[in-house]
Design an enzyme around this catalytic site. Sequence first.
Site, mmCIF file in Angstrom:
data_model
loop_
_atom_site.group_PDB
_atom_site.id
_atom_site.type_symbol
_atom_site.label_atom_id
_atom_site.label_comp_id
_atom_site.label_asym_id
_atom_site.label_seq_id
_atom_site.Cartn_x
_atom_site.Cartn_y
_atom_site.Cartn_z
ATOM 1 N N LYS A 22 61.579 -21.939 -17.575
ATOM 2 C CA LYS A 22 60.287 -22.216 -18.231
ATOM 3 C C LYS A 22 59.399 -23.059 -17.323
ATOM 4 O O LYS A 22 58.225 -22.735 -17.108
ATOM 5 C CB LYS A 22 60.528 -22.958 -19.536
ATOM 6 C CG LYS A 22 59.282 -23.634 -20.123
ATOM 7 C CD LYS A 22 59.511 -24.260 -21.481
ATOM 8 C CE LYS A 22 59.988 -25.659 -21.419
ATOM 9 N NZ LYS A 22 58.938 -26.670 -21.192
ATOM 10 N N CYS A 116 52.525 -37.178 -27.381
ATOM 11 C CA CYS A 116 53.706 -36.317 -27.365
ATOM 12 C C CYS A 116 54.842 -37.143 -27.964
ATOM 13 O O CYS A 116 54.853 -38.374 -27.856
ATOM 14 C CB CYS A 116 54.010 -35.925 -25.916
ATOM 15 S SG CYS A 116 55.568 -35.053 -25.743
ATOM 16 N N ARG A 121 52.677 -39.980 -21.858
ATOM 17 C CA ARG A 121 52.515 -38.895 -20.879
ATOM 18 C C ARG A 121 51.058 -38.734 -20.433
ATOM 19 O O ARG A 121 50.435 -37.700 -20.630
ATOM 20 C CB ARG A 121 53.081 -37.584 -21.431
ATOM 21 C CG ARG A 121 54.559 -37.699 -21.762
ATOM 22 C CD ARG A 121 55.136 -36.422 -22.298
ATOM 23 N NE ARG A 121 55.329 -35.441 -21.229
ATOM 24 C CZ ARG A 121 55.795 -34.208 -21.450
ATOM 25 N NH1 ARG A 121 56.068 -33.828 -22.683
ATOM 26 N NH2 ARG A 121 55.956 -33.355 -20.464
HETATM 27 C C1 EPZ Z 1 57.674 -32.160 -16.485
HETATM 28 O O1 EPZ Z 1 56.781 -32.830 -17.345
HETATM 29 C C2 EPZ Z 1 58.447 -31.178 -17.352
HETATM 30 N N1 EPZ Z 1 57.498 -30.215 -17.941
HETATM 31 C C3 EPZ Z 1 59.189 -31.948 -18.454
HETATM 32 O O2 EPZ Z 1 59.966 -31.009 -19.175
HETATM 33 C C4 EPZ Z 1 60.130 -32.951 -17.794
HETATM 34 O O3 EPZ Z 1 60.761 -33.718 -18.809
HETATM 35 C C5 EPZ Z 1 59.333 -33.877 -16.869
HETATM 36 O O4 EPZ Z 1 58.615 -33.086 -15.899
HETATM 37 C C6 EPZ Z 1 60.227 -34.845 -16.104
HETATM 38 O O5 EPZ Z 1 61.163 -34.130 -15.359
HETATM 39 C C7 EPZ Z 1 57.054 -29.178 -17.168
HETATM 40 O O6 EPZ Z 1 57.403 -29.055 -16.006
HETATM 41 C C8 EPZ Z 1 56.134 -28.210 -17.833
HETATM 42 P P1 EPZ Z 1 55.990 -36.077 -15.209
HETATM 43 P P2 EPZ Z 1 55.602 -33.721 -16.693
HETATM 44 O O7 EPZ Z 1 54.532 -35.961 -14.909
HETATM 45 O O8 EPZ Z 1 55.163 -33.155 -15.404
HETATM 46 C C9 EPZ Z 1 54.385 -40.468 -15.976
HETATM 47 C C10 EPZ Z 1 60.783 -29.926 -21.054
HETATM 48 O O9 EPZ Z 1 61.626 -30.342 -21.842
HETATM 49 N N2 EPZ Z 1 53.067 -39.955 -15.560
HETATM 50 O O10 EPZ Z 1 56.971 -35.840 -14.116
HETATM 51 O O11 EPZ Z 1 54.586 -33.951 -17.764
HETATM 52 C C11 EPZ Z 1 54.843 -39.875 -17.302
HETATM 53 O O12 EPZ Z 1 54.303 -40.619 -18.385
HETATM 54 C C12 EPZ Z 1 59.679 -30.825 -20.572
HETATM 55 O O13 EPZ Z 1 60.789 -28.768 -20.544
HETATM 56 C C13 EPZ Z 1 51.989 -40.818 -15.455
HETATM 57 O O14 EPZ Z 1 52.117 -42.013 -15.709
HETATM 58 O O15 EPZ Z 1 56.358 -35.087 -16.406
HETATM 59 C C14 EPZ Z 1 56.337 -39.979 -17.221
HETATM 60 O O16 EPZ Z 1 56.733 -41.266 -17.631
HETATM 61 C C15 EPZ Z 1 59.651 -32.103 -21.370
HETATM 62 N N3 EPZ Z 1 50.778 -40.330 -15.062
HETATM 63 C C16 EPZ Z 1 56.634 -39.806 -15.730
HETATM 64 O O17 EPZ Z 1 55.385 -40.027 -15.058
HETATM 65 C C17 EPZ Z 1 50.592 -39.007 -14.757
HETATM 66 O O18 EPZ Z 1 49.463 -38.623 -14.378
HETATM 67 C C18 EPZ Z 1 57.135 -38.433 -15.352
HETATM 68 O O19 EPZ Z 1 56.237 -37.489 -15.896
HETATM 69 C C19 EPZ Z 1 51.692 -38.137 -14.876
HETATM 70 C C20 EPZ Z 1 52.925 -38.626 -15.262
#
Ligand code: EPZ
Length: 415
Positions: A22, A116, A121
């Site tokens: 996915k 969320c 996020r």
């Molecule tokens: C991706 O989400 C995945 N989704 C998530 O999978 C997964 O849990 C996550 O990465 C971590 O591995 C997809 O790939 C579609 P991040 P993403 O940006 O990209 C902070 C599932 O179950 N952050 O890596 O949204 C954020 O709050 C889903 O399939 C900021 O602060 O995650 C988090 O604490 C759930 N500012 C951390 O970074 C930003 O601009 C990691 O988030 C972006 C993120």
Amino acid sequence: MKTIVINGGKKLRGEVVISGAKNAALPILAAGLLCAGKHRISNVPRLADVTTFGRILQNMGTSFERQDHDIIIDSTGLANPEAPYDLVRTMRASVLVLGPLVARMGKARVSLPGGCAIGARPINLHLMGLEKLGATVEIEHGYVVASAKKLRGAHIYFDTITVTGTENIMMAATLAEGETTIENAAREPEIADLANALIRMGAKIEGAGTDVIKIQGVTSLQPMDYIVMPDRIETGTFVIAAAITNGSILIKNCFPGHLDAVLAKVKEAGAEVVITGNTIHVIGKSQIRPVNIKTLEYPGFPTDMQAQIMSLMTLADGTSVINETIFENRFTHVAELRRMGADIEAEGRTAIVKGVQKLSAAPVMATDLRASASLILAGLAAEGQTVISRIYHLDRGYENIEQKLSAMGADIKRV
Ligand code: EPZ
């Protein structure tokens, strides 16, 4: 309201074929916005999130057609670079259209994703990256409004590792003038899969999968023909299913190398794991040993597997400490597992799991995608009938999971 009903206590035996990933399919579909013409993206799982993404792309004037597990996208007719709130709020990954739209059309209006279940996020890093590439980014009435005459390559450092942030900027940079360096980039395998698809389109990218990615902008790209990699989180979920039911499962069409951290922990918990090419044979043992988990960015233990391994640890013969370092509120499954007799104390980002002899089936409620998987795993092991509600969460990320489980002897059905 549909539910999933499981009569637990059955050992799983047999084999399962893993679907496409996915979290690789979604950014690769977004990459179809970067150039006109027919893209064929194969091994795309039938998931609610993919359907939603298709509606967002169609809403912009892009054609989106499913032929079995292939998706044909043609963004020649891309006219309306907008992703509306009513679609974005159901799937945060919609933010992945932002980078491609600014790169292709010079403008984008994408709804902020909103809250969320698992955490705030924010997408501040996505927006910082686009501004570094020369885009003007405003927030207006809950929408990100971005515009750029021409993106220019830049040196971008992410102080927090972000998977979709890295993907958004990597896609935008493919059409920027000059070289872009992304430092402290996410290293998840889905990033490398997206980079391979972009390279197939003619992009010039080096270092995807490491923490420094270099992109040389090009003036145009060509349509892709690409096969999405297997889903490592679905694979991990079935690994736990074998361990928690003391079963024996042959997992086929997977990529074992993407699961080093998960397999190491499942072996530490006592299961037998045999890797042969693109298959993993997992044999559960009656005794489950406690293990401590700290979720980390790849190649550490994935946060998307935390709820699933917690279910296994509820039946260990000792105490496990689980530390969720990525999201601030990813223990919503704890309350539901406690209803099934688990002994778990969650405090902030740490959960203490004291193993119990057995779980007792109960009516429970799914709260997010991976929490729903953990409840299924617990239901497979619990004595009696478990009824799981709000299973729309499950359908976002697992293709035909009840068919795959019942083919291995589980007594599970959708009601
Ligand atoms: C991706 O989400 C995945 N989704 C998530 O999978 C997964 O849990 C996550 O990465 C971590 O591995 C997809 O790939 C579609 P991040 P993403 O940006 O990209 C902070 C599932 O179950 N952050 O890596 O949204 C954020 O709050 C889903 O399939 C900021 O602060 O995650 C988090 O604490 C759930 N500012 C951390 O970074 C930003 O601009 C990691 O988030 C972006 C993120």
